[in-house]
Every structure is written in structure tokens, then in C-alpha cells.
Design an enzyme around this catalytic site. Structure first.
Site, PDB file in Angstrom:
ATOM      1  N   GLU A 236      44.879 -22.886   0.884  1.00  0.00           N
ATOM      2  CA  GLU A 236      45.539 -22.202   2.003  1.00  0.00           C
ATOM      3  C   GLU A 236      45.322 -20.700   1.808  1.00  0.00           C
ATOM      4  O   GLU A 236      45.639 -20.148   0.754  1.00  0.00           O
ATOM      5  CB  GLU A 236      47.039 -22.544   2.028  1.00  0.00           C
ATOM      6  CG  GLU A 236      47.757 -21.901   3.193  1.00  0.00           C
ATOM      7  CD  GLU A 236      48.993 -22.673   3.670  1.00  0.00           C
ATOM      8  OE1 GLU A 236      49.184 -23.823   3.251  1.00  0.00           O
ATOM      9  OE2 GLU A 236      49.763 -22.095   4.458  1.00  0.00           O
ATOM     10  N   ARG A 237      44.769 -20.072   2.820  1.00  0.00           N
ATOM     11  CA  ARG A 237      44.424 -18.640   2.744  1.00  0.00           C
ATOM     12  C   ARG A 237      43.430 -18.375   1.614  1.00  0.00           C
ATOM     13  O   ARG A 237      43.536 -17.362   0.913  1.00  0.00           O
ATOM     14  CB  ARG A 237      45.659 -17.756   2.583  1.00  0.00           C
ATOM     15  CG  ARG A 237      46.804 -18.089   3.508  1.00  0.00           C
ATOM     16  CD  ARG A 237      46.381 -18.112   4.934  1.00  0.00           C
ATOM     17  NE  ARG A 237      47.468 -18.547   5.824  1.00  0.00           N
ATOM     18  CZ  ARG A 237      47.286 -18.792   7.109  1.00  0.00           C
ATOM     19  NH1 ARG A 237      46.100 -18.670   7.649  1.00  0.00           N
ATOM     20  NH2 ARG A 237      48.292 -19.167   7.855  1.00  0.00           N
TER      21      ARG A 237
ATOM     22  N   GLU B 263      59.256 -22.110   6.911  1.00  0.00           N
ATOM     23  CA  GLU B 263      58.092 -22.594   7.646  1.00  0.00           C
ATOM     24  C   GLU B 263      57.981 -24.116   7.587  1.00  0.00           C
ATOM     25  O   GLU B 263      56.923 -24.674   7.294  1.00  0.00           O
ATOM     26  CB  GLU B 263      56.817 -21.924   7.117  1.00  0.00           C
ATOM     27  CG  GLU B 263      56.873 -20.411   7.252  1.00  0.00           C
ATOM     28  CD  GLU B 263      55.578 -19.686   6.887  1.00  0.00           C
ATOM     29  OE1 GLU B 263      54.857 -20.157   5.995  1.00  0.00           O
ATOM     30  OE2 GLU B 263      55.306 -18.647   7.506  1.00  0.00           O
TER      31      GLU B 263
ATOM     32  N   ARG C  28      61.534 -18.704  -3.929  1.00  0.00           N
ATOM     33  CA  ARG C  28      61.004 -17.668  -3.031  1.00  0.00           C
ATOM     34  C   ARG C  28      62.011 -17.268  -1.958  1.00  0.00           C
ATOM     35  O   ARG C  28      62.764 -18.103  -1.451  1.00  0.00           O
ATOM     36  CB  ARG C  28      59.700 -18.145  -2.379  1.00  0.00           C
ATOM     37  CG  ARG C  28      58.595 -18.344  -3.402  1.00  0.00           C
ATOM     38  CD  ARG C  28      57.344 -18.896  -2.771  1.00  0.00           C
ATOM     39  NE  ARG C  28      56.491 -17.881  -2.203  1.00  0.00           N
ATOM     40  CZ  ARG C  28      55.941 -17.945  -0.990  1.00  0.00           C
ATOM     41  NH1 ARG C  28      56.227 -18.941  -0.169  1.00  0.00           N
ATOM     42  NH2 ARG C  28      55.133 -17.012  -0.563  1.00  0.00           N
TER      43      ARG C  28
ATOM     44  N   ASP D  16      55.283 -10.136   6.098  1.00  0.00           N
ATOM     45  CA  ASP D  16      54.335 -11.053   5.476  1.00  0.00           C
ATOM     46  C   ASP D  16      52.998 -10.381   5.177  1.00  0.00           C
ATOM     47  O   ASP D  16      52.026 -10.622   5.875  1.00  0.00           O
ATOM     48  CB  ASP D  16      54.123 -12.256   6.411  1.00  0.00           C
ATOM     49  CG  ASP D  16      53.418 -13.404   5.715  1.00  0.00           C
ATOM     50  OD1 ASP D  16      53.254 -13.342   4.488  1.00  0.00           O
ATOM     51  OD2 ASP D  16      53.034 -14.364   6.407  1.00  0.00           O
TER      52      ASP D  16
ATOM     53  N   GLU E 156      44.669 -12.232   3.076  1.00  0.00           N
ATOM     54  CA  GLU E 156      44.953 -12.947   4.328  1.00  0.00           C
ATOM     55  C   GLU E 156      44.925 -12.024   5.548  1.00  0.00           C
ATOM     56  O   GLU E 156      44.247 -12.307   6.524  1.00  0.00           O
ATOM     57  CB  GLU E 156      46.321 -13.635   4.217  1.00  0.00           C
ATOM     58  CG  GLU E 156      46.751 -14.333   5.492  1.00  0.00           C
ATOM     59  CD  GLU E 156      48.062 -15.098   5.333  1.00  0.00           C
ATOM     60  OE1 GLU E 156      48.635 -15.100   4.221  1.00  0.00           O
ATOM     61  OE2 GLU E 156      48.512 -15.691   6.327  1.00  0.00           O
TER      62      GLU E 156
ATOM     63  N   TRP F  70      56.916 -16.685  16.155  1.00  0.00           N
ATOM     64  CA  TRP F  70      56.921 -16.299  14.742  1.00  0.00           C
ATOM     65  C   TRP F  70      57.669 -15.004  14.421  1.00  0.00           C
ATOM     66  O   TRP F  70      57.699 -14.557  13.274  1.00  0.00           O
ATOM     67  CB  TRP F  70      55.479 -16.187  14.228  1.00  0.00           C
ATOM     68  CG  TRP F  70      54.758 -17.490  14.289  1.00  0.00           C
ATOM     69  CD1 TRP F  70      53.952 -17.938  15.296  1.00  0.00           C
ATOM     70  CD2 TRP F  70      54.805 -18.550  13.322  1.00  0.00           C
ATOM     71  NE1 TRP F  70      53.487 -19.199  15.011  1.00  0.00           N
ATOM     72  CE2 TRP F  70      53.991 -19.608  13.798  1.00  0.00           C
ATOM     73  CE3 TRP F  70      55.450 -18.705  12.087  1.00  0.00           C
ATOM     74  CZ2 TRP F  70      53.813 -20.791  13.092  1.00  0.00           C
ATOM     75  CZ3 TRP F  70      55.266 -19.892  11.383  1.00  0.00           C
ATOM     76  CH2 TRP F  70      54.463 -20.910  11.891  1.00  0.00           C
TER      77      TRP F  70
HETATM   78  C1  GCV Z   1      51.627 -20.750   1.875  1.00  0.00           C
HETATM   79  C2  GCV Z   1      52.276 -16.908   5.377  1.00  0.00           C
HETATM   80  C3  GCV Z   1      50.966 -17.613   5.287  1.00  0.00           C
HETATM   81  C4  GCV Z   1      51.135 -19.060   4.895  1.00  0.00           C
HETATM   82  C5  GCV Z   1      51.910 -19.113   3.587  1.00  0.00           C
HETATM   83  C6  GCV Z   1      53.225 -18.376   3.768  1.00  0.00           C
HETATM   84  C7  GCV Z   1      54.021 -18.293   2.486  1.00  0.00           C
HETATM   85  O1  GCV Z   1      53.023 -17.395   6.447  1.00  0.00           O
HETATM   86  O2  GCV Z   1      50.288 -17.497   6.490  1.00  0.00           O
HETATM   87  O3  GCV Z   1      49.883 -19.630   4.755  1.00  0.00           O
HETATM   88  O4  GCV Z   1      52.119 -20.419   3.144  1.00  0.00           O
HETATM   89  O5  GCV Z   1      52.981 -17.073   4.177  1.00  0.00           O
HETATM   90  O6  GCV Z   1      53.994 -17.252   1.860  1.00  0.00           O
HETATM   91  O7  GCV Z   1      54.679 -19.266   2.120  1.00  0.00           O
END
Ligand code: GCV
Length: 660
Positions: free
Chosen positions: A142-143, A268, A301, A347, A375, A523
């Protein structure tokens, strides 16, 4: 895919006097990390001097001696390197310190520092220096912008040469912990805590342990239901608590040197304690109690916000959510819980204010989370050296106390005396040959480690070290690559989203310009541009976010006149006609900034092109290809953003450049 050795790509030093030290070594430590240190010194001797280093048993006649001294002032992770009468001693109270000291010694060689007469003591400031990999079990990341995972493939855990090569790289810059799987834990990743993957994780943890790295995993808060057969994951339910205790016992006793867990909960779409009407403290403490017998750490987190927002609603503010959710819980977390806080309240945008939780929380362990995976900063197709941004964050005065109040003070534990605290980076690695896709992105990985070790190092110093280790010591290379790195973050900010506005990217994959991409979405990421002005009012008259800071920061952000301009549109809705300190109107600044940013990219490309004769052709070409894309893409950014604002505002560019 094969891999290169990044900054550990040692170059031959011909006829160097330093080689005499590298003829023999010794250690009085039986530990595994000291063993690794000896092996690393031998490798360096071979690759740098072509020497077969002899291992001696006595400390008297060796060129380099690793000395374990439980009383050493540098502590278990720090080291003292000194040269006397032709012998070099690396002294530490622990194996990790001996390993870091050995890498430091090799770094001295690679960066042209004299070993003769050396007297250097370094003690890592942050107790926890951790990488977060967002790797999935199918091998995707992811990313991830550097290929696939080297930890997972086809639902299997990979342990191979690359595992060791990774551990070497990480340890060489002082990383002491690593979370290998994505915080969004789904599917088979939930089972990483079970027997299914135990053997492979043991093997991996053994390799990590050789390099002083503790293995961590991300866990799924709903695991008791998804794999445990329970009908709840309520943190106050006895069955759930018992289930976690059993799992933790298995994991901590089954995997050597296991550090603990990272948890993304109620964020999320991930499960968490909210489902049961419980708090994040209830959730984290339940896991912490289960991990406590093994001295395990639960990293929880703070990236918690409402991702189902209505864009029409101007009162709800995503920026507020971390503070609103976690401040009321300050002091309620167990001693082995650490809250991990993203550097900004949103973010990982190219510019954000520092999260007000940093300095807000006074009775809770804290880790600063930064993202070296680019990202929102060019996805490792654009060069963007992020260490200057992290330096600004670390240097920010929160005014939580009269002194020792910077973010650095907080995360190293100087303000409130915590010992479980530190820095985390969302990692930028993958199975690409060069680890980070863009060769210059490796400076962020290197730099994060060095900065977490030593928050006082400057961005320039770190860049200089990395360049010398990676490309050698020719002055042209050092000077020009350094210039490229240092101008890259400001350039990216200029041609994407200056003045703190952020978010003008394509939704989902977060790459390339799309001014309204997130404007009418759920968002919580809006710029509120209309024909008169742009920006989000976060003063008391708006969402009130500015008031989450201590004074005098709260008042500074509250007023347009005192708000730092680089964050102006983060905190205020400002008319296009507003005059900035330069005397320019806001709209003119927007135009100028985007033209300037794109020009900066041309300058960076020209610098790179002038280095061809000094660099390995393969690397030169690899970077050039990315630069060519960046050059075109920065123009796309420039033209889309400028055209958008020209069409919205109807104000002409004073310099009459082409806007579409
Ligand atoms: C792993 C952002 C990113 C997500 C990520 C999230 C996070 O939203 O786009 O890919 O998820 O941060 O930090 O949990």
C-alpha cells in the site's frame, strides 16, 4: 529481482593509511550483534581494501577492537570510537552499540574522515527507531513505489538473502525495530499471529536479531472474531482478553526478540473499540496487559477521523480529530502503550502544521510518525528529499513547557522523561533493484535512520554523508547532488500546492494534479476555492482548530497577519487580492510559485545531466529517466493549477505568461 547495496556499496580506497587498522579485529563479546559487527568489519576490509581481516583473541594486537563494557557511558546502543597508538577501539555497553559503532567506523572511511586520532561518542537519542512497512501478503505494498514486497509474496512470508540485506541497511543507520505488514490488516495477514506463519517469522526475527532489530507486526483488532471464533472483540470482555493473552504468549515466546504490535483501530474502516462503546485507551490497554509479561510494546496510531464527512458541512474539521479523540485520554494509557502520531493533523501533505497532539499529550508515551514513502510528495517518480521537512517538525516549539518543548524534546523523552518513545517512518522500500525506485529516494531512508539516531544532525550533513557513501567523494557530485536534494522539497511544494493548501491530487492513488479531486468528497480534505478566494478557516470563527495549540502558537495561527505564510491557506480563507509580505497578491503568488517550481525542476535536471561522467551509467540513466518524467509532470501541475485559478478568479497574470 537482484538488489544493490545502496549506501553500503563500498568503494575501493587505494593506498589509504587507514587500511592498517583493518588488518585484524577482535571482540570480547559473545553476543550475536557483536558477531555481526565483526563480520561487517571483515566485509568492509575485503571490499574497501581487499584485505582478509584476521580475527584475534587478545585485545592487545588487533587493529580494531570491539569492547563490551557494561559500564560504558554511551549505554547499550551508543558507542565510543577512539584511536590510540595505532589501535582503534569501539566501546559500548551493548551489542547494538558495537554494531552501530562498527558501521560508523566504516562510514568514516566512506565519507573521507580520518580514523587516526578519532575520538567520537554517539548515543542514539530516540529509544524507538522504527520502520513501518505497509506490505500486504499478496506481495503488493500500500503506497509502495519501488516494486513489490520483499517480505511477502502469494500469501507467504519470504525469508531469503534480501531479508539480511534489508536488515544490514536498516541497522547501518541505527534502525532498531521494524513492522513488516500493513496497518490495514486483512485476510491472511490477520493470521500472522498464529502458528501458520510462525516458522518463517522465527527465521526472519533471527536475522533481524543479528542486526539488533526487533520484529513487530500490525494486528487486526477484530482478530478474536475473524480467527478466534469469538462473537465479539470487546476489549472489556473476559473471553476476548483471555484470547489475546494466549496469542501474545505464543507470539512473544515463539518469536525471538519480538518487539510488539502496531495497531490502526477505528480508522478508515478498520475495526476498533468504538464498536463496543469503548475508548481507545480501553482497546490499547487490553493489548498492553496481554503483552506486558513479555515487556512487549503496543504502538497505537492516532490517525482516527471521520472519513464519511459531508463536504457541505463546514464545522466538522478532519484536522481537529486526532486531538479531539486522544486528548481526553491523556494519562489513561498503560506504561507499555505508545501513541504514534503523524507529523501533521491531516495526512502527510507536502506542508502541514505540526499535530497539536505533539505537546498536547503530557502523560502519554509518544512516537512521531513520518512518511518517507512519497505518497503525496511525488511517489518516488519526483525527487523530494524530506529530511528538511522532518527537521522543521522536530524543531517546532510546542510551548507545552517553558523549556525542552520542541517535538524533538518530546519524542526523545527529554520533556517528560519517557523511555518508550521515538520516531517511526512509513517505509519507501520494495523489491526494486535499488530498493527505493528513485535512486535519490534512498536519501530519505538513510536520512530517517540518521535523524532518528541524532535529531541534531542537519539536513545538509545527512545529505552529504549519504551522497559520499552512495556515489563517492568527488566534489562535483557531492555539491550538485546536495543542491538537488536541498531544493527538491521546496520545488515540489511550489508547483503542487503552496501555502499549506494540500490535497489537489487525483483521488485514490494520490498522484498528479486534480484541483477539485477531493473537493466534493467524503474525506474531509477541502480547499474551499471560489471566485473570490481560497483556504479553510480554522480560526475560532471557523472550525476552531487553531485553538488546539498552546499559546503563543494558538494566537499566531488564529490571525491572518501572524499566521506563517507557508500555512496561510491551511488556517484561513483568503481573498485572491490579499497582499502577502512580499507585496504580491495571493493570486499572483500562486501563479509565480507554480512557474518557479517548474523552473526549479529544469535546474535540477541540468545539474544531474552535468554529472554523467562522474556516475555509473546505469544509475545516471535510471535517475535521468525519472527526472524527464518529473520535468513534464511539473509542467502539467503548473498549467492545471494556474489555469484553474485563472478561470476561477479571472485575474490576469501580471507577467502575462501562458495560462490556459
Ligand atoms: C495504510 C492514508 C493512506 C492510506 C493509509 C493511511 C494510514 O490515508 O492513503 O493508504 O493506510 O493513510 O496512514 O493508515
Amino acid at each position: 529481482m537482484g538488489y544493490e547495496n545502496a549506501w553500503l556499496n563500498y568503494r575501493r580506497l587505494q593506498g589509504s593509511a587507514e587500511s592498517t587498522y583493518f588488518s585484524s579485529d577482535c571482540t570480547d563479546s559473545q553476543g550475536r550483534t557483536a558477531r555481526t559487527a565483526i563480520e561487517e568489519l571483515k566485509r568492509a576490509a575485503r571490499e574497501i581494501f581487499g584485505l582478509d581481516m584476521q580475527e584475534k583473541s587478545g585485545t592487545q594486537d588487533a587493529g580494531i577492537c570491539l569492547k563490551l563494557n557494561r559500564e560504558a557511558a554511551a549505554g547499550e546502543e551508543g558507542y565510543h570510537i577512539y584511536e590510540k597508538d595505532g589501535r582503534v577501539t569501539v566501546e559500548s555497553a551493548g551489542g547494538r552499540g558495537l554494531l552501530y559503532g562498527s558501521f560508523a567506523l566504516i562510514r568514516m572511511l566512506q565519507t573521507g574522515r580520518k580514523i587516526g586520532g578519532a575520538d567520537l561518542t554517539e548515543v542514539p537519542q530516540n529509544p524507538i527507531r522504527i520502520l513501518n512497512h505497509w506490505d500486504n501478503m499478496d506481495g503488493s505494498i500500500e503506497r509502495g513505489y519501488s516494486g513489490n514486497s520483499f517480505f511477502f509474496q502469494d500469501q507467504k512470508v519470504l525469508v531469503n538473502d534480501r531479508t539480511r540485506a534489508y536488515a544490514r541497511l536498516a541497522a547501518s543507520v541505527g534502525i532498531n525495530a521494524s513492522v513488516i505488514n500493513n496497518v490495514n490488516v486483512k485476510g491472511n495477514a490477520t493470521k500472522l499471529i498464529t502458528e501458520t506463519y510462525r516458522r518463517e517469522l522465527q527465521e526472519m526475527a533471527e536475522i533481524f536479531a543479528d542486526y539488533g532489530i526487533s520484529l513487530y507486526l500490525s494486528l487486526n483488532f477484530a482478530a478474536p472474531m475473524e480467527i478466534g471464533g469469538l462473537d465479539s472483540a470487546d476489549p472489556l470482555d473476559e473471553n476476548v482478553r483471555e484470547w489475546w493473552s494466549r496469542q501474545m504468549e505464543d507470539v512473544f515466546t515463539g518469536i525471538p526478540n519480538f518487539g510488539g504490535f502496531l495497531v490502526k483501530a477505528d480508522s478508515e474502516g478498520r475495526p476498533g473499540p468504538f464498536t463496543y462503546g469503548r475508548t481507545h485507551a480501553d482497546g490499547a490497554n487490553m493489548l498492553a496487559d496481554a503483552a506486558a509479561p513479555y515487556n512487549g510494546t503496543i504502538i497505537w496510531r492516532c490517525f482516527v477521523y471521520n472519513c464519511q464527512q459531508d463536504w457541505r458541512d463546514r464545522k466538522t474539521d478532519r484536522a481537529r480529530s486526532g486531538y479531539d479523540n486522544f486528548m481526553p485520554l491523556d494519562g489513561q494509557f498503560r506504561e507499555n502503550v505508545v501513541l504514534q502520531i503523524k507529523n501533521g493533523p491531516m495526512d502527510f501533505q507536502v506542508r502541514e502544521p505540526v499535530s497539536p497532539l505533539l505537546g498536547g499529550l503530557k502523560k502519554t508515551n509518544q512516537i512521531l510518525e513520518v512518511q518517507i514513502a512519497q505518497e503525496y510528495t511525488g511517489q518516488q517518480r519526483h525527487v523530494c528529499y524530506l529530511i528538511p521537512m522532518f527537521k522543521e517538525v522536530l524543531g517546532f516549539h510546542t510551548y507545552c513547557e517553558k523549556e525542552k518543548d520542541t517535538v524533538a524534546d518530546l519524542v526523545i523523552g527529554r520533556t517528560y522523561g519517557q523511555t518508550r518513545c521515538g520516531m517511526a517512518a512509513v517505509a519507501n522500500t520494495g523489491d526494486d533493484e535499488n530498493w527505493t525506485g528513485h535512486d535519490l529516494a534512498a536519501a530519505n531512508l538513510y536520512g530517517f535512520g540518521r535523524l532518528a539516531f541524532h535529531t541534531d544532525l542537519s539536513s545538509e550533513e545527512i545529505a552529504g554523508e549519504w551522497i559520499r557513501c552512495t556515489f563517492g567523494m568527488q566534489p562535483e557530485v557531492v555539491e550538485k547532488v546536495s543542491r538537488i536534494l536541498m531544493m527538491s522539497w521546496p520545488a515540489y511544494e511550489k508547483y503542487t500546492s503552496p501555502l499549506g493548501i494540500g490535497w489537489m491530487v487525483n483521488p485514490g492513488y494520490h498522484y498528479g494534479p486534480n484541483v477539485d479531486g477531493y473537493e466534493y468528497d467524503r474525506w474531509g480534505t477541502y480547499h474551499r476555492a471560489d471566485h473570490m478566494g481560497i483556504g479553510v478557516d480554522r480560526s475560532s470563527g471557523g472550525t476552531g482548530y487553531a485553538q488546539q495549540y498552546h499559546e503563543p502558537n494558538a494566537s499566531m495561527y488564529e490571525k491572518i497577519e501572524t499566521c506563517p505564510e507557508e500555512l496561510l491557506l491551511f488556517f484561513h480563507h483568503v481573498p485572491y487580492s490579499f497582499r502577502l509580505k512580499t507585496g504580491k497578491t495571493l493570486i499572483q503568488h500562486i501563479y509565480d510559485s507554480h512557474f518557479e517550481g517548474a523552473e526549479d525542476v529544469e535546474k535540477m535536471v541540468a545539474e544531474w545531466e552535468s554529472l554523467r561522467e562522474f556516475l555509473p551509467e546505469k544509475i545516471y540513466q535510471r535517475v535521468l529517466a525519472r527526472f524527464e518524467h518529473q520535468k513534464e509532470h511539473s509542467k502539467e501541475w503548473r498549467d492545471q493549477i494556474n489555469s484553474y485559478f485563472w478561470r476561477k478568479s479571472f485575474v490576469e497574470d501580471e507577467k502575462h505568461r501562458t495560462i490556459y
